[in-house]
Design a protein around this motif. Sequence first.
Motif, PDB file in Angstrom:
ATOM      1  N   HIS A 142      56.521 -16.726  43.725  1.00  0.00           N
ATOM      2  CA  HIS A 142      56.766 -17.042  45.138  1.00  0.00           C
ATOM      3  C   HIS A 142      56.929 -18.544  45.399  1.00  0.00           C
ATOM      4  CE1 HIS A 142      56.509 -13.049  46.534  1.00  0.00           C
ATOM      5  NE2 HIS A 142      55.213 -12.930  46.689  1.00  0.00           N
ATOM      6  N   PRO A 143      57.862 -19.232  44.730  1.00  0.00           N
ATOM      7  CA  PRO A 143      58.072 -20.643  45.082  1.00  0.00           C
ATOM      8  C   PRO A 143      58.718 -20.762  46.463  1.00  0.00           C
ATOM      9  CG  PRO A 143      59.754 -19.910  43.539  1.00  0.00           C
ATOM     10  CD  PRO A 143      58.804 -18.759  43.709  1.00  0.00           C
ATOM     11  N   VAL A 144      58.203 -21.708  47.247  1.00  0.00           N
ATOM     12  CA  VAL A 144      58.784 -21.972  48.582  1.00  0.00           C
ATOM     13  C   VAL A 144      58.840 -23.488  48.754  1.00  0.00           C
ATOM     14  CG1 VAL A 144      58.044 -19.828  49.691  1.00  0.00           C
ATOM     15  CG2 VAL A 144      56.470 -21.766  49.633  1.00  0.00           C
ATOM     16  N   THR A 145      59.591 -23.922  49.715  1.00  0.00           N
ATOM     17  CA  THR A 145      59.704 -25.360  49.964  1.00  0.00           C
ATOM     18  C   THR A 145      59.870 -25.637  51.448  1.00  0.00           C
ATOM     19  OG1 THR A 145      60.988 -27.344  49.460  1.00  0.00           O
ATOM     20  CG2 THR A 145      62.204 -25.289  49.569  1.00  0.00           C
ATOM     21  N   ASN A 183      73.003  -9.024  63.716  1.00  0.00           N
ATOM     22  CA  ASN A 183      73.549  -9.632  62.507  1.00  0.00           C
ATOM     23  C   ASN A 183      74.554  -8.669  61.896  1.00  0.00           C
ATOM     24  OD1 ASN A 183      73.743 -11.411  60.218  1.00  0.00           O
ATOM     25  ND2 ASN A 183      72.674  -9.808  59.106  1.00  0.00           N
ATOM     26  N   ASN A 184      75.818  -9.032  61.948  1.00  0.00           N
ATOM     27  CA  ASN A 184      76.858  -8.142  61.414  1.00  0.00           C
ATOM     28  C   ASN A 184      77.340  -8.555  60.037  1.00  0.00           C
ATOM     29  OD1 ASN A 184      76.852  -6.597  63.761  1.00  0.00           O
ATOM     30  ND2 ASN A 184      78.141  -8.119  64.789  1.00  0.00           N
ATOM     31  N   THR A 185      76.802  -9.655  59.548  1.00  0.00           N
ATOM     32  CA  THR A 185      77.269 -10.088  58.228  1.00  0.00           C
ATOM     33  C   THR A 185      76.635  -9.221  57.150  1.00  0.00           C
ATOM     34  OG1 THR A 185      75.480 -11.663  58.179  1.00  0.00           O
ATOM     35  CG2 THR A 185      77.613 -12.493  58.896  1.00  0.00           C
ATOM     36  N   PRO A 186      77.377  -8.948  56.081  1.00  0.00           N
ATOM     37  CA  PRO A 186      76.791  -8.125  55.022  1.00  0.00           C
ATOM     38  C   PRO A 186      75.639  -8.857  54.357  1.00  0.00           C
ATOM     39  CG  PRO A 186      78.906  -9.026  54.338  1.00  0.00           C
ATOM     40  CD  PRO A 186      78.722  -9.402  55.763  1.00  0.00           C
ATOM     41  N   PRO A 187      74.676  -8.094  53.790  1.00  0.00           N
ATOM     42  CA  PRO A 187      73.541  -8.758  53.154  1.00  0.00           C
ATOM     43  C   PRO A 187      74.004  -9.655  52.018  1.00  0.00           C
ATOM     44  CG  PRO A 187      73.565  -6.397  52.681  1.00  0.00           C
ATOM     45  CD  PRO A 187      74.620  -6.656  53.689  1.00  0.00           C
ATOM     46  N   ILE A 188      73.356 -10.782  51.913  1.00  0.00           N
ATOM     47  CA  ILE A 188      73.734 -11.747  50.868  1.00  0.00           C
ATOM     48  C   ILE A 188      73.015 -11.367  49.582  1.00  0.00           C
ATOM     49  CG2 ILE A 188      73.710 -14.190  50.240  1.00  0.00           C
ATOM     50  CD1 ILE A 188      73.309 -14.638  53.355  1.00  0.00           C
ATOM     51  N   ALA A 189      73.761 -11.309  48.520  1.00  0.00           N
ATOM     52  CA  ALA A 189      73.146 -10.973  47.236  1.00  0.00           C
ATOM     53  C   ALA A 189      72.231 -12.110  46.788  1.00  0.00           C
ATOM     54  CB  ALA A 189      74.233 -10.745  46.197  1.00  0.00           C
ATOM     55  N   SER A 190      71.252 -11.765  45.941  1.00  0.00           N
ATOM     56  CA  SER A 190      70.357 -12.799  45.436  1.00  0.00           C
ATOM     57  C   SER A 190      71.176 -13.896  44.774  1.00  0.00           C
ATOM     58  CB  SER A 190      69.412 -12.202  44.394  1.00  0.00           C
ATOM     59  OG  SER A 190      68.658 -11.193  44.990  1.00  0.00           O
ATOM     60  N   PRO A 191      70.835 -15.165  45.053  1.00  0.00           N
ATOM     61  CA  PRO A 191      71.621 -16.246  44.449  1.00  0.00           C
ATOM     62  C   PRO A 191      71.442 -16.229  42.936  1.00  0.00           C
ATOM     63  CG  PRO A 191      69.649 -17.111  45.511  1.00  0.00           C
ATOM     64  CD  PRO A 191      69.716 -15.661  45.834  1.00  0.00           C
ATOM     65  N   THR A 192      72.486 -16.463  42.236  1.00  0.00           N
ATOM     66  CA  THR A 192      72.389 -16.514  40.779  1.00  0.00           C
ATOM     67  C   THR A 192      72.916 -17.854  40.301  1.00  0.00           C
ATOM     68  OG1 THR A 192      74.524 -15.443  40.670  1.00  0.00           O
ATOM     69  CG2 THR A 192      72.591 -14.032  40.376  1.00  0.00           C
ATOM     70  N   PRO A 193      72.202 -18.919  40.646  1.00  0.00           N
ATOM     71  CA  PRO A 193      72.679 -20.225  40.204  1.00  0.00           C
ATOM     72  C   PRO A 193      72.608 -20.316  38.683  1.00  0.00           C
ATOM     73  CG  PRO A 193      70.527 -20.421  41.267  1.00  0.00           C
ATOM     74  CD  PRO A 193      70.928 -18.996  41.337  1.00  0.00           C
ATOM     75  N   ASP A 194      73.325 -21.282  38.166  1.00  0.00           N
ATOM     76  CA  ASP A 194      73.444 -21.421  36.722  1.00  0.00           C
ATOM     77  C   ASP A 194      72.183 -22.095  36.187  1.00  0.00           C
ATOM     78  OD1 ASP A 194      74.467 -21.388  34.260  1.00  0.00           O
ATOM     79  OD2 ASP A 194      75.881 -23.032  34.558  1.00  0.00           O
ATOM     80  N   LEU A 195      71.080 -21.403  36.198  1.00  0.00           N
ATOM     81  CA  LEU A 195      69.797 -21.980  35.814  1.00  0.00           C
ATOM     82  C   LEU A 195      69.329 -21.396  34.488  1.00  0.00           C
ATOM     83  CD1 LEU A 195      68.061 -21.719  39.301  1.00  0.00           C
ATOM     84  CD2 LEU A 195      68.923 -23.808  38.232  1.00  0.00           C
ATOM     85  N   GLY A 233      65.360 -10.243  41.712  1.00  0.00           N
ATOM     86  CA  GLY A 233      64.525  -9.928  42.866  1.00  0.00           C
ATOM     87  C   GLY A 233      63.682 -11.089  43.355  1.00  0.00           C
ATOM     88  N   THR A 234      63.853 -12.266  42.755  1.00  0.00           N
ATOM     89  CA  THR A 234      63.034 -13.403  43.197  1.00  0.00           C
ATOM     90  C   THR A 234      63.886 -14.389  43.989  1.00  0.00           C
ATOM     91  OG1 THR A 234      63.468 -14.579  41.129  1.00  0.00           O
ATOM     92  CG2 THR A 234      61.479 -13.227  41.222  1.00  0.00           C
ATOM     93  N   GLN A 235      63.220 -15.233  44.773  1.00  0.00           N
ATOM     94  CA  GLN A 235      63.914 -16.214  45.600  1.00  0.00           C
ATOM     95  C   GLN A 235      63.900 -17.571  44.919  1.00  0.00           C
ATOM     96  OE1 GLN A 235      65.401 -15.488  48.615  1.00  0.00           O
ATOM     97  NE2 GLN A 235      64.861 -13.345  48.221  1.00  0.00           N
ATOM     98  N   VAL A 236      64.947 -18.338  45.183  1.00  0.00           N
ATOM     99  CA  VAL A 236      65.032 -19.703  44.667  1.00  0.00           C
ATOM    100  C   VAL A 236      64.634 -20.655  45.797  1.00  0.00           C
ATOM    101  CG1 VAL A 236      66.630 -21.431  43.780  1.00  0.00           C
ATOM    102  CG2 VAL A 236      66.851 -19.065  43.068  1.00  0.00           C
ATOM    103  N   ALA A 237      63.817 -21.661  45.493  1.00  0.00           N
ATOM    104  CA  ALA A 237      63.426 -22.640  46.515  1.00  0.00           C
ATOM    105  C   ALA A 237      64.255 -23.910  46.310  1.00  0.00           C
ATOM    106  CB  ALA A 237      61.937 -22.950  46.398  1.00  0.00           C
ATOM    107  N   VAL A 238      65.119 -24.187  47.273  1.00  0.00           N
ATOM    108  CA  VAL A 238      66.020 -25.342  47.143  1.00  0.00           C
ATOM    109  C   VAL A 238      65.460 -26.504  47.967  1.00  0.00           C
ATOM    110  CG1 VAL A 238      68.389 -26.169  47.393  1.00  0.00           C
ATOM    111  CG2 VAL A 238      67.956 -23.754  46.871  1.00  0.00           C
ATOM    112  N   ALA A 239      64.950 -27.516  47.281  1.00  0.00           N
ATOM    113  CA  ALA A 239      64.383 -28.688  47.962  1.00  0.00           C
ATOM    114  C   ALA A 239      65.374 -29.850  47.884  1.00  0.00           C
ATOM    115  CB  ALA A 239      63.069 -29.058  47.289  1.00  0.00           C
ATOM    116  N   GLU A 240      64.993 -30.961  48.526  1.00  0.00           N
ATOM    117  CA  GLU A 240      65.910 -32.119  48.505  1.00  0.00           C
ATOM    118  C   GLU A 240      66.137 -32.619  47.080  1.00  0.00           C
ATOM    119  OE1 GLU A 240      63.889 -34.911  50.946  1.00  0.00           O
ATOM    120  OE2 GLU A 240      64.431 -33.872  52.811  1.00  0.00           O
TER     121      GLU A 240
END
Lengths: 184, 563
Positions: free
Chosen positions: A87-90, A23-35, A42-49
């Motif tokens: 720890h939300p996951v989907t 994997n040569n792509t640079p690490p992706i920064a944590s998403p900062t959606p307009d929430l 440091g937390t993950q966003v769970a994107v469901a349908e």
Amino acid sequence: MACGEQRTPTVRIEPQSLSVTGNNTPPIASPTPDLIPPPMMGTQVAVAEGGVAWVAAGPQGFREVWWQSHAQPLPRPLEVGSADPHHPVTDGRRLAWVSQGNIKVFDPNNDRQDLILANTGFNAPPSFHRGVLCWEERTNEDVDVACSDGVALRRKGHQTRPIRTQHRLFFMEDGLLWSWDMQP
Amino acid sequence: MIAMTVAVLGLISAVGAGRWIASNEGPTEWAHALVAGLLLWGLVGLGLGALGLITPLAFGAVGAVSLLGWTRGRLTRPAWATIAVSACLVFPGLIDALGPIMGTDEQYLHVGLPQQLLMHGELVGGPLHPNGSRPLLLQLVYTGLLSSGESRSLACFHWLLSVSTVALVIQMGRHRLGGWNIGVLAASMLALSTTFQESTGQAASDFPTAFAVLVAIDAVATGRHRSAMLAAAAAISIKYTAVAPLAGILLTAGLRPLLAGRLAVGALLLVSPWWLRNAWNDLHPLFPFMGWPDPQFSFQFAEKWGAGRSLIDFLYLPYRAVFDADPNTHLFHGRIHPLLILCLLPVPLAWRSRTLRPWFGAAALGLIGWAAGPHWLRYLIPTLPIVALLGAAVVIPLASGRWRRFGLIAALLCWAPSGLKGMEGRWSETRVAFKDGLPAPAEAIEFCNQHLPDDATVALLFDWNSAAIHRRQVLGSVEDHNPSRHFFLRHADDPIGALVRQGATHAVVRTVNFPKSHYEFLDPNRYKQEFTAPLKTMNHSLLMEAELLYTGPLHRVYRLPTD
């Protein structure tokens, strides 16, 4: 994707063929959606349908899990308070998160919540794939992996960071990435 | 600008305090007063700490009372030209001093520890705070400055002490060794050394030690014995690396044995409160450098530094320490101007000079003491000004005549790139910091400052970012992460329970490894037991008992179970 010692994505592993590419792509920064409230760092966003679930910082050091449906203008809390949900996951359709060490499953289509008794949430998030949840489980001796369909991996040493696909269970043990082929 | 103002006020106040007890005469009386003031502040700080009075108000009162020392008449200061030349020679350090806190020692000791002292309101120490069991003379002065709320004032104060050291070098060349050019040459050799420049802009202890050692030799040379005793005590209370050059001064200054004995006993008595404090707390007087509670533990491995410790290595040491030194590796971890050593070649001639004999003794024992310890060039700073002045005093008379003088200046300038090797990286870091603003702290540190409860106590495991985390802390770092390694060796059966019993509520863990190649000198079993096993114990126990709150590229943050 598997991470190196510095916890940056290092190799990409194709789940079916197990072919490995760098994997040569640079690490992706944590998403900062307009929430709102804003996701805790440091937390993950769970994107469901049907929307997005995320962790926000609550009062007294507790965390909260929030849900923003695509169909609704305002977000709503899925769980707040001393249960310290995180720890939300989907799996794309349903959501799950850790609440007081157990796992809560939420179906946005019918607003129904289920509870899976577990002893988890202390290290890595559960894995959620096509309705099947897998999670780390603390025993008296070490950490094992258990899944909602009855699959369990219990052996000496710590098995952590489970990732479940249809016929495989990936996990970490002693610094190595393992794969368990569960096909009959 | 506020930070520099606080630092200047601190310096003026320290001089004021010192004027009550130092010998007040001669062109260097300002330096004697400054060192005596630092000693006085340190001992008053120790008293405040023992009474649980480490507060901004108490330090403010000490500073205000100290200023009254200025009522004792005029004070001789260095000429403006001397101050200007000194400031120019260490100017790059000023840029560092005004920039972000980047030095490792700054973070865990010189800024981090004062921050903890202010949070606790009293002295800390023992295996949970090993850095707090050193003699804290300088750190208590830094605590006073930090109580102003200006964390950069500590580095600014240290930069002012660096300017003072260079100014004193120039003054001593002129007033004690026979010419301003001796002082200027010595100061230039020092300023054209990476080890010297790198240190000036950080809150650190090597320059204050060097300054106190210089004052001690000046006091002995001019018969000001009380000042000599105070300066020697201050130097040892700042850093033990001062002992070797001070012993050299005492043994070769031609003092009567009774007087020399009185000076030594007096100085050691002034250092002894720190040792008594450790003994009172059931610690070895020299803890953390010696006497770790079970299991036995080495504070530092001298073999890790330099180019080897066999007989042949020691024979080559003067050459290798100058020409092979690398500021970025353990190979002496610094760089000095080659003339500093080359000037010493004709120094045996100095033994015949009664004036130069104590300088010879201090330089010789300082160099031998350094060679006996870890070969880290920074540890030589307390001796370097004496080495530079001695070398310059011997070489300048030999360089009479236009061509010889030209040769000397050419050697000084041509070897400057060699002496300053590695500084370009440092300057470029500083340039980036100024251009792009202060670097954001690691995300994990930011996470702690944003999300941990205000009354949390953080166990810093294998991490030295003490200054950046604004919560009470235990453990932290020094050398090979000794506090964490020792803790996990000592409490291998129940480390998390032990941490919780000590009041820790959270843990910040840095991902570290100890490359085997750095410890080739260790028996494989000892390496495994002291370096690999503690990490394994920590990872296992955290996984079994704690909760991971945050994972970043370098750090993890855990919530520990409640008692």
